[in-house]
Design a protein around this motif. Structure first.
Motif, PDB file in Angstrom:
ATOM      1  N   SER A  19      76.828  30.801  59.778  1.00 50.15           N
ATOM      2  CA  SER A  19      75.553  30.900  59.095  1.00 50.15           C
ATOM      3  C   SER A  19      74.519  30.080  59.853  1.00 50.15           C
ATOM      4  N   VAL A  20      73.438  30.725  60.142  1.00 49.76           N
ATOM      5  CA  VAL A  20      72.355  30.079  60.868  1.00 49.76           C
ATOM      6  C   VAL A  20      71.266  29.764  59.854  1.00 49.76           C
ATOM      7  N   PRO A  21      70.853  28.528  59.770  1.00 50.82           N
ATOM      8  CA  PRO A  21      69.796  28.216  58.803  1.00 50.82           C
ATOM      9  C   PRO A  21      68.502  28.929  59.182  1.00 50.82           C
ATOM     10  N   ALA A  22      67.836  29.409  58.154  1.00 52.03           N
ATOM     11  CA  ALA A  22      66.566  30.101  58.367  1.00 52.03           C
ATOM     12  C   ALA A  22      65.535  29.086  58.837  1.00 52.03           C
ATOM     13  N   PRO A  23      64.624  29.546  59.683  1.00 48.82           N
ATOM     14  CA  PRO A  23      63.597  28.613  60.132  1.00 48.82           C
ATOM     15  C   PRO A  23      62.762  28.144  58.937  1.00 48.82           C
ATOM     16  N   ALA A  24      62.391  26.913  58.996  1.00 47.32           N
ATOM     17  CA  ALA A  24      61.607  26.339  57.902  1.00 47.32           C
ATOM     18  C   ALA A  24      60.278  27.071  57.806  1.00 47.32           C
ATOM     19  N   ALA A  25      60.091  27.703  56.657  1.00 44.65           N
ATOM     20  CA  ALA A  25      58.843  28.444  56.448  1.00 44.65           C
ATOM     21  C   ALA A  25      57.744  27.458  56.099  1.00 44.65           C
ATOM     22  N   GLU A  26      56.636  27.668  56.731  1.00 46.76           N
ATOM     23  CA  GLU A  26      55.500  26.807  56.422  1.00 46.76           C
ATOM     24  C   GLU A  26      54.933  27.244  55.078  1.00 46.76           C
ATOM     25  N   THR A  27      54.887  26.362  54.150  1.00 52.02           N
ATOM     26  CA  THR A  27      54.378  26.710  52.829  1.00 52.02           C
ATOM     27  C   THR A  27      52.866  26.571  52.839  1.00 52.02           C
ATOM     28  N   ALA A  28      52.246  27.693  52.594  1.00 52.60           N
ATOM     29  CA  ALA A  28      50.785  27.693  52.524  1.00 52.60           C
ATOM     30  C   ALA A  28      50.372  27.154  51.162  1.00 52.60           C
ATOM     31  N   PRO A  29      49.289  26.428  51.105  1.00 48.33           N
ATOM     32  CA  PRO A  29      48.856  25.920  49.799  1.00 48.33           C
ATOM     33  C   PRO A  29      48.455  27.094  48.899  1.00 48.33           C
ATOM     34  N   VAL A  30      48.893  27.016  47.670  1.00 53.63           N
ATOM     35  CA  VAL A  30      48.609  28.069  46.711  1.00 53.63           C
ATOM     36  C   VAL A  30      47.175  27.902  46.215  1.00 53.63           C
ATOM     37  N   ALA A  31      46.404  28.948  46.432  1.00 56.37           N
ATOM     38  CA  ALA A  31      45.001  28.911  45.987  1.00 56.37           C
ATOM     39  C   ALA A  31      44.949  29.145  44.483  1.00 56.37           C
ATOM     40  N   PRO A  32      44.045  28.494  43.803  1.00 53.30           N
ATOM     41  CA  PRO A  32      43.919  28.747  42.360  1.00 53.30           C
ATOM     42  C   PRO A  32      43.459  30.184  42.133  1.00 53.30           C
ATOM     43  N   PRO A  33      43.818  30.762  40.991  1.00 53.70           N
ATOM     44  CA  PRO A  33      43.403  32.141  40.729  1.00 53.70           C
ATOM     45  C   PRO A  33      41.874  32.246  40.695  1.00 53.70           C
ATOM     46  N   VAL A  34      41.412  33.357  41.185  1.00 55.14           N
ATOM     47  CA  VAL A  34      39.971  33.589  41.243  1.00 55.14           C
ATOM     48  C   VAL A  34      39.475  33.949  39.853  1.00 55.14           C
ATOM     49  N   VAL A  35      38.475  33.247  39.417  1.00 54.56           N
ATOM     50  CA  VAL A  35      37.880  33.498  38.116  1.00 54.56           C
ATOM     51  C   VAL A  35      36.498  34.101  38.346  1.00 54.56           C
ATOM     52  N   VAL A  36      36.348  35.325  37.885  1.00 49.75           N
ATOM     53  CA  VAL A  36      35.071  36.006  38.022  1.00 49.75           C
ATOM     54  C   VAL A  36      34.331  35.879  36.697  1.00 49.75           C
ATOM     55  N   PRO A  37      33.181  35.234  36.704  1.00 50.56           N
ATOM     56  CA  PRO A  37      32.449  35.097  35.441  1.00 50.56           C
ATOM     57  C   PRO A  37      31.916  36.460  34.993  1.00 50.56           C
ATOM     58  N   VAL A  38      32.168  36.771  33.742  1.00 50.09           N
ATOM     59  CA  VAL A  38      31.691  38.022  33.164  1.00 50.09           C
ATOM     60  C   VAL A  38      30.527  37.688  32.238  1.00 50.09           C
ATOM     61  N   PRO A  39      29.349  38.182  32.576  1.00 53.44           N
ATOM     62  CA  PRO A  39      28.205  37.865  31.715  1.00 53.44           C
ATOM     63  C   PRO A  39      28.316  38.594  30.378  1.00 53.44           C
ATOM     64  N   GLU A  40      27.791  37.968  29.361  1.00 56.06           N
ATOM     65  CA  GLU A  40      27.787  38.610  28.059  1.00 56.06           C
ATOM     66  C   GLU A  40      26.662  39.645  28.049  1.00 56.06           C
ATOM     67  N   VAL A  41      27.033  40.877  27.861  1.00 56.31           N
ATOM     68  CA  VAL A  41      26.066  41.971  27.891  1.00 56.31           C
ATOM     69  C   VAL A  41      25.896  42.490  26.475  1.00 56.31           C
ATOM     70  N   ARG A  42      24.667  42.593  26.064  1.00 61.96           N
ATOM     71  CA  ARG A  42      24.368  43.142  24.746  1.00 61.96           C
ATOM     72  C   ARG A  42      23.460  44.351  24.925  1.00 61.96           C
ATOM     73  N   LEU A  43      23.986  45.483  24.537  1.00 63.53           N
ATOM     74  CA  LEU A  43      23.217  46.708  24.646  1.00 63.53           C
ATOM     75  C   LEU A  43      22.279  46.823  23.450  1.00 63.53           C
ATOM     76  N   VAL A  44      21.051  47.177  23.731  1.00 64.67           N
ATOM     77  CA  VAL A  44      20.032  47.288  22.693  1.00 64.67           C
ATOM     78  C   VAL A  44      19.434  48.688  22.737  1.00 64.67           C
ATOM     79  N   VAL A  45      19.362  49.320  21.588  1.00 61.31           N
ATOM     80  CA  VAL A  45      18.718  50.623  21.454  1.00 61.31           C
ATOM     81  C   VAL A  45      17.419  50.395  20.702  1.00 61.31           C
ATOM     82  N   THR A  46      16.335  50.887  21.272  1.00 60.75           N
ATOM     83  CA  THR A  46      15.029  50.768  20.620  1.00 60.75           C
ATOM     84  C   THR A  46      14.558  52.163  20.227  1.00 60.75           C
TER      85      THR A  46
END
Length: 146
Positions: A19-46
């Motif tokens: 058994s040959v040990p696998a090469p040490a994988a470089e662990t990339a830093p885990v980026a935080p999940p992307v948060v997309v701001p959703v604006p509050e939309v209010r539809l108005v009928v006149t």
């Protein structure tokens, strides 16, 4: 050629796999999940019913025509003029019926200093009646115990 017979393969020593040990994988830093701001939309009928009307049917036809493409909205603003209020009988019920299930909020604007301010309470009364009727209908459709 070879010392084997048909259907017989030469026997070799089994190969030992190390058994040959696998090469040490470089662990990339885990980026935080992307948060997309959703604006509050209010539809108005006149709806603008401040024009010139000769008959009440013209007012309700104009109300229908202006709200035909509006299916769902947050706020419905209905501007009423003197002639629409004078000629249309049952305008409060027509407004309530038009936006009963389509709008969360209904604003009715009447000309200042007129005797037509009661139309707002008329719309509210019809909305209460329609809401109670709708609730009764939904309760009658539900299966018992479910």
């Amino acid at each position: 050629m070879s010392d084997r017979t048909v259907g017989q393969w030469p026997v070799r020593q089994p190969v030992r796999l190390a058994s040959v040990p696998a090469p040490a994988a470089e662990t990339a830093p885990v980026a935080p999940p992307v948060v997309v701001p959703v604006p509050e939309v209010r539809l108005v009928v006149t709806v603008d019913l401040t024009g010139h009307y000769d008959r009440g049917s013209d007012v309700t036809a104009d109300l229908y025509e202006q709200t035909r493409q509006s299916t769902d909205c947050h706020t419905a603003i209905v501007r009423l003029g003197e002639e629409a209020l004078r000629t249309a009988f049952g305008l409060g019920q027509a407004i309530a019926a038009r936006f009963f299930l389509a709008a969360k909020r209904i604003e009715v604007h009447v000309p200042a200093g007129t005797r037509w301010a009661f139309i707002v309470s008329d719309v509210q009364q019809h909305l209460r009646i329609m809401t109670a009727d709708h609730e009764r209908m939904l309760n009658s459709l539900r299966t018992p115990g479910g």
